[in-house]
Scaffold this active site. Structure first.
Site, PDB file in Angstrom:
ATOM      1  N   ASN A   1       1.001  -1.193   0.069  1.00 55.16           N
ATOM      2  CA  ASN A   1      -0.006   0.001  -0.033  1.00 55.16           C
ATOM      3  C   ASN A   1       0.894   1.251   0.113  1.00 55.16           C
ATOM      4  O   ASN A   1       0.532   2.098  -0.799  1.00 55.16           O
ATOM      5  CB  ASN A   1      -0.868   0.178   1.018  1.00 55.16           C
ATOM      6  CG  ASN A   1      -2.040  -1.193   1.020  1.00 55.16           C
ATOM      7  OD1 ASN A   1      -1.879  -1.749   0.183  1.00 55.16           O
ATOM      8  ND2 ASN A   1      -2.815  -1.296   2.322  1.00 55.16           N
TER       9      ASN A   1
ATOM     10  N   THR B   1     -15.454  38.320 -30.925  1.00 60.08           N
ATOM     11  CA  THR B   1     -16.276  37.957 -29.773  1.00 60.08           C
ATOM     12  C   THR B   1     -17.666  37.482 -30.626  1.00 60.08           C
ATOM     13  O   THR B   1     -17.895  37.526 -31.691  1.00 60.08           O
ATOM     14  CB  THR B   1     -16.789  38.987 -28.963  1.00 60.08           C
ATOM     15  OG1 THR B   1     -17.450  39.648 -29.537  1.00 60.08           O
ATOM     16  CG2 THR B   1     -15.608  39.732 -28.242  1.00 60.08           C
ATOM     17  N   HIS B   2     -17.765  36.182 -30.036  1.00 60.55           N
ATOM     18  CA  HIS B   2     -19.161  35.275 -30.279  1.00 60.55           C
ATOM     19  C   HIS B   2     -18.778  34.959 -31.876  1.00 60.55           C
ATOM     20  O   HIS B   2     -19.670  34.814 -32.614  1.00 60.55           O
ATOM     21  CB  HIS B   2     -20.527  36.091 -30.404  1.00 60.55           C
ATOM     22  CG  HIS B   2     -20.662  36.834 -29.364  1.00 60.55           C
ATOM     23  ND1 HIS B   2     -21.345  36.124 -28.243  1.00 60.55           N
ATOM     24  CD2 HIS B   2     -20.559  38.161 -28.677  1.00 60.55           C
ATOM     25  CE1 HIS B   2     -21.406  37.103 -27.107  1.00 60.55           C
ATOM     26  NE2 HIS B   2     -20.882  38.405 -27.426  1.00 60.55           N
TER      27      HIS B   2
ATOM     28  N   SER C   1      -7.373  14.306 -49.136  1.00 56.14           N
ATOM     29  CA  SER C   1      -8.633  13.449 -49.241  1.00 56.14           C
ATOM     30  C   SER C   1      -8.403  12.295 -50.023  1.00 56.14           C
ATOM     31  O   SER C   1      -7.797  12.244 -51.093  1.00 56.14           O
ATOM     32  CB  SER C   1      -9.403  14.368 -49.801  1.00 56.14           C
ATOM     33  OG  SER C   1     -10.918  13.715 -50.041  1.00 56.14           O
TER      34      SER C   1
ATOM     35  N   LYS D   1      -8.232  19.022 -51.690  1.00 56.35           N
ATOM     36  CA  LYS D   1      -8.395  19.174 -50.161  1.00 56.35           C
ATOM     37  C   LYS D   1      -6.852  19.288 -49.469  1.00 56.35           C
ATOM     38  O   LYS D   1      -6.132  18.364 -49.849  1.00 56.35           O
ATOM     39  CB  LYS D   1      -8.980  18.020 -49.554  1.00 56.35           C
ATOM     40  CG  LYS D   1     -10.486  17.941 -49.891  1.00 56.35           C
ATOM     41  CD  LYS D   1     -11.468  19.264 -49.525  1.00 56.35           C
ATOM     42  CE  LYS D   1     -11.331  19.541 -47.899  1.00 56.35           C
ATOM     43  NZ  LYS D   1     -12.359  18.112 -47.279  1.00 56.35           N
TER      44      LYS D   1
ATOM     45  N   ASN E   1      -6.392  18.923 -45.562  1.00 55.33           N
ATOM     46  CA  ASN E   1      -7.150  18.925 -44.152  1.00 55.33           C
ATOM     47  C   ASN E   1      -6.006  19.104 -43.000  1.00 55.33           C
ATOM     48  O   ASN E   1      -5.080  18.489 -43.010  1.00 55.33           O
ATOM     49  CB  ASN E   1      -7.753  17.555 -43.946  1.00 55.33           C
ATOM     50  CG  ASN E   1      -8.632  17.295 -45.296  1.00 55.33           C
ATOM     51  OD1 ASN E   1      -9.317  18.368 -45.819  1.00 55.33           O
ATOM     52  ND2 ASN E   1      -9.076  16.136 -45.842  1.00 55.33           N
TER      53      ASN E   1
ATOM     54  N   GLU F   1      -7.447  18.574 -35.985  1.00 57.50           N
ATOM     55  CA  GLU F   1      -8.531  17.924 -35.541  1.00 57.50           C
ATOM     56  C   GLU F   1      -8.249  16.786 -34.336  1.00 57.50           C
ATOM     57  O   GLU F   1      -9.061  16.676 -33.598  1.00 57.50           O
ATOM     58  CB  GLU F   1      -9.213  17.325 -36.688  1.00 57.50           C
ATOM     59  CG  GLU F   1      -9.664  18.655 -37.672  1.00 57.50           C
ATOM     60  CD  GLU F   1     -10.081  18.119 -38.877  1.00 57.50           C
ATOM     61  OE1 GLU F   1     -10.266  16.875 -39.219  1.00 57.50           O
ATOM     62  OE2 GLU F   1     -10.555  18.920 -39.898  1.00 57.50           O
TER      63      GLU F   1
ATOM     64  N   TYR G   1      -6.698   1.845   2.277  1.00 54.97           N
ATOM     65  CA  TYR G   1      -6.511   1.526   1.023  1.00 54.97           C
ATOM     66  C   TYR G   1      -7.550   0.647   0.534  1.00 54.97           C
ATOM     67  O   TYR G   1      -8.297  -0.260   1.248  1.00 54.97           O
ATOM     68  CB  TYR G   1      -4.906   0.776   0.702  1.00 54.97           C
ATOM     69  CG  TYR G   1      -4.906   0.250  -0.481  1.00 54.97           C
ATOM     70  CD1 TYR G   1      -4.278   1.088  -1.723  1.00 54.97           C
ATOM     71  CD2 TYR G   1      -5.229  -1.101  -0.968  1.00 54.97           C
ATOM     72  CE1 TYR G   1      -4.235   0.762  -2.706  1.00 54.97           C
ATOM     73  CE2 TYR G   1      -5.101  -1.553  -2.161  1.00 54.97           C
ATOM     74  CZ  TYR G   1      -4.575  -0.535  -3.211  1.00 54.97           C
ATOM     75  OH  TYR G   1      -4.385  -1.048  -4.573  1.00 54.97           O
TER      76      TYR G   1
ATOM     77  N   GLN H   1      -6.298   0.864  -7.708  1.00 52.47           N
ATOM     78  CA  GLN H   1      -5.239   0.483  -8.658  1.00 52.47           C
ATOM     79  C   GLN H   1      -5.706   1.084 -10.109  1.00 52.47           C
ATOM     80  O   GLN H   1      -5.064   1.129 -11.009  1.00 52.47           O
ATOM     81  CB  GLN H   1      -5.119  -1.033  -8.724  1.00 52.47           C
ATOM     82  CG  GLN H   1      -5.964  -1.652  -9.492  1.00 52.47           C
ATOM     83  CD  GLN H   1      -5.780  -3.263  -9.421  1.00 52.47           C
ATOM     84  OE1 GLN H   1      -5.041  -3.729  -8.545  1.00 52.47           O
ATOM     85  NE2 GLN H   1      -6.036  -4.055 -10.760  1.00 52.47           N
TER      86      GLN H   1
ATOM     87  N   LYS I   1      -3.991   4.031 -12.045  1.00 53.59           N
ATOM     88  CA  LYS I   1      -2.597   4.201 -12.842  1.00 53.59           C
ATOM     89  C   LYS I   1      -3.004   4.104 -14.513  1.00 53.59           C
ATOM     90  O   LYS I   1      -2.495   4.754 -14.885  1.00 53.59           O
ATOM     91  CB  LYS I   1      -1.763   2.855 -12.616  1.00 53.59           C
ATOM     92  CG  LYS I   1      -1.256   2.814 -11.422  1.00 53.59           C
ATOM     93  CD  LYS I   1      -0.507   1.578 -10.903  1.00 53.59           C
ATOM     94  CE  LYS I   1      -0.196   1.323  -9.458  1.00 53.59           C
ATOM     95  NZ  LYS I   1      -1.197   1.753  -8.595  1.00 53.59           N
TER      96      LYS I   1
END
Length: 471
Positions: free
Chosen positions: A109, A154-155, A276, A282, A284, A289, A316, A321, A324
């Site tokens: 432990n 903004t927005h 693509s 394309k 990408n 992403e 404990y 466990q 981990k």
């Protein structure tokens, strides 16, 4: 066989052996497990619990076992459950009964708690090194783009003009906070549970200050119950990693948008783009992403450990466990994301011409028109209303504020004079904002200097970081 079989009459099921064994993902802890064992046996020798000759032999053999594990000469076995018992079994096989003395005065432990803390302390410094690299790259970009003007949003609507330096410095501040959060997590976990044993300490006269110092901890824990059952350091670290992933994901989201044909603010290197399978035109931003997508994985690791820990009584329990795999996955994910992210931002190029062109639409200098009238004596609220009417009129006539002639301006207020055109020049709009933290070149230069000071200090601290002197 089951290693701990003294109390049991029946042989353990292979199902339970496989189910509760952690050895399949604990090999990365071998170095730290043996480090903790060497500190422990030195402590036993110092206090006379084992003889100095026995302590020396155990330490020598542990070093040999570590070398064999690192060279793949030892196969770690499920029947010995975890890294601790695999190491101890090899030790006993090599030196017999003397090896059985290693576990005197400790439990798995406190052993597992020590191992994980030692490992996580090193891992924090690795993540901090990635953050330093990220901040350095962005700061260099900031130095080169004080006069690269772009719309601020903004927005996700064009709002006011800024420079590209100001934009990347905003992310630097996020990453600096990430760095400090990791430092706080490091300091919070920097207490040593070795000596807590199973839950109630031990009757052997262990010098916990000695072993704590050997292992590079600030001090021993104050409470043995907490020492073996504390996983705050895991939760706090994954929380800090989750916030890092929020920042990486936000940045990647904007990179994806800004690389699109409709924006065209950034050009991604071919080395960090993909094509693509059907559309030959394309390009990408798959790297960005994927980083954005992997944020969910780290958030899941955090939710997993929070859920695991929320109902566990002291001290404990086997549930723990599960810490981990969650923290290993979060660390591995963040490190892999940083490797790609740093290469991606280092090679991307701002399209200065396109950014400046984008500043000519969207009336992003409208606030400057209102400020102009306010500086001429009009209240800001009245000025705001007038400029709103001007913008509406421009939209009807498909004009920009720069394209309006002075007579048109005077139709809205006699306060307008020829100097209005100087006030709405994009560069001047940026350079007027001289408040601390603003986008003007003077403020940007001071910010860059402050970042460089931060980098010099933290790079030096990282260079001097040493976990311990056992190896």
């Amino acid at each position: 066989m089951q290693y701990f079989s003294g109390r049991f009459k029946e042989k353990a099921s292979n199902l339970i052996l496989d189910f509760h064994s952690t050895i399949n993902f604990e090999e990365r802890l071998a170095y730290y497990d043996i480090m903790g064992s060497i500190a422990h046996v030195r402590g036993l020798g110092k206090q006379g619990v084992v003889s100095n000759d026995e302590a020396t032999l155990i330490e020598k053999t542990l070093r040999e076992i570590l070398e064999d594990i690192e060279n793949k000469k030892i196969k770690l076995l499920v029947e010995y459950e975890d890294i601790h018992m695999n190491v101890e079994k090899n030790l006993i096989d090599r030196i017999g009964d003397i090896g059985k003395k290693l576990h005197t005065g400790r439990s798995r432990n406190d052993q597992t708690a020590v191992n994980l803390k030692l490992y996580l302390k090193d891992e924090i410094k690795k993540i901090q090194s990635y953050l330093i690299e990220t901040i350095e790259i962005l700061n260099n970009i900031a130095k080169e783009n004080k006069k690269t003007f772009m719309p601020g949003f903004t927005h996700l609507q064009k709002a006011q003009p800024i420079c590209f330096s100001h934009y990347v410095l905003g992310y630097i501040e996020m990453f600096k906070r990430d760095y400090k959060r990791l430092e706080n997590a490091f300091n919070m976990m920097n207490v040593c549970p070795l000596g807590s044993a199973a839950l109630a300490g031990t009757s052997y006269p262990l010098d916990m200050e000695y072993t704590s110092e050997l292992l590079g901890f600030e001090r021993p824990v104050w409470n043995s119950l907490d020492g073996v059952s504390d996983r705050d350091h895991v939760m706090e670290l994954i929380s800090a990693l989750s916030i890092i992933m929020v920042h990486l994901s936000r940045f990647c989201e904007e990179i994806i948008i800004y690389c699109s044909n409709d924006f065209g603010y950034l050009e991604m290197s071919d080395a960090f783009s993909t094509g693509s399978s059907i559309m030959p035109q394309k390009k990408n931003p798959d790297a960005a992403e994927l980083i954005r997508g992997k944020s969910g994985r780290v958030f899941g690791d955090l939710m997993g450990i929070l859920t695991t820990m929320k109902g566990i009584p002291l001290a404990y329990n086997k549930d723990m466990q599960e810490d981990k795999e969650a923290v290993f996955d979060a660390l591995d994910t963040v490190k892999s994301c940083f490797s790609v992210f740093n290469g991606m931002i280092k090679t991307m190029k701002p399209n200065k011409k396109r950014m400046l062109e984008a500043c000519q639409s969207g009336f992003i200098n409208a606030t400057d028109v209102a400020d102009y009238l306010t500086n001429k004596g009009m209240s800001f609220r009245d000025a705001y209303k007038i400029v709103g009417s001007i913008v509406s009129d421009c939209i009807d006539k498909d004009k920009s504020l720069e394209e309006m002639n002075l007579e048109e301006y005077k139709n809205f207020s006699d306060l307008f004079e020829e100097d209005i055109y100087n006030e709405i020049n994009i560069e001047n709009c940026v350079e007027k904002r001289t408040t601390k933290g603003g986008p003007a070149e003077k403020s940007i230069s001071l910010h860059i200097e402050d970042v460089e000071k931060f980098l010099r200090k933290e790079i030096e601290l990282l260079k001097n970081y040493k976990l311990n002197d056992i190896f």
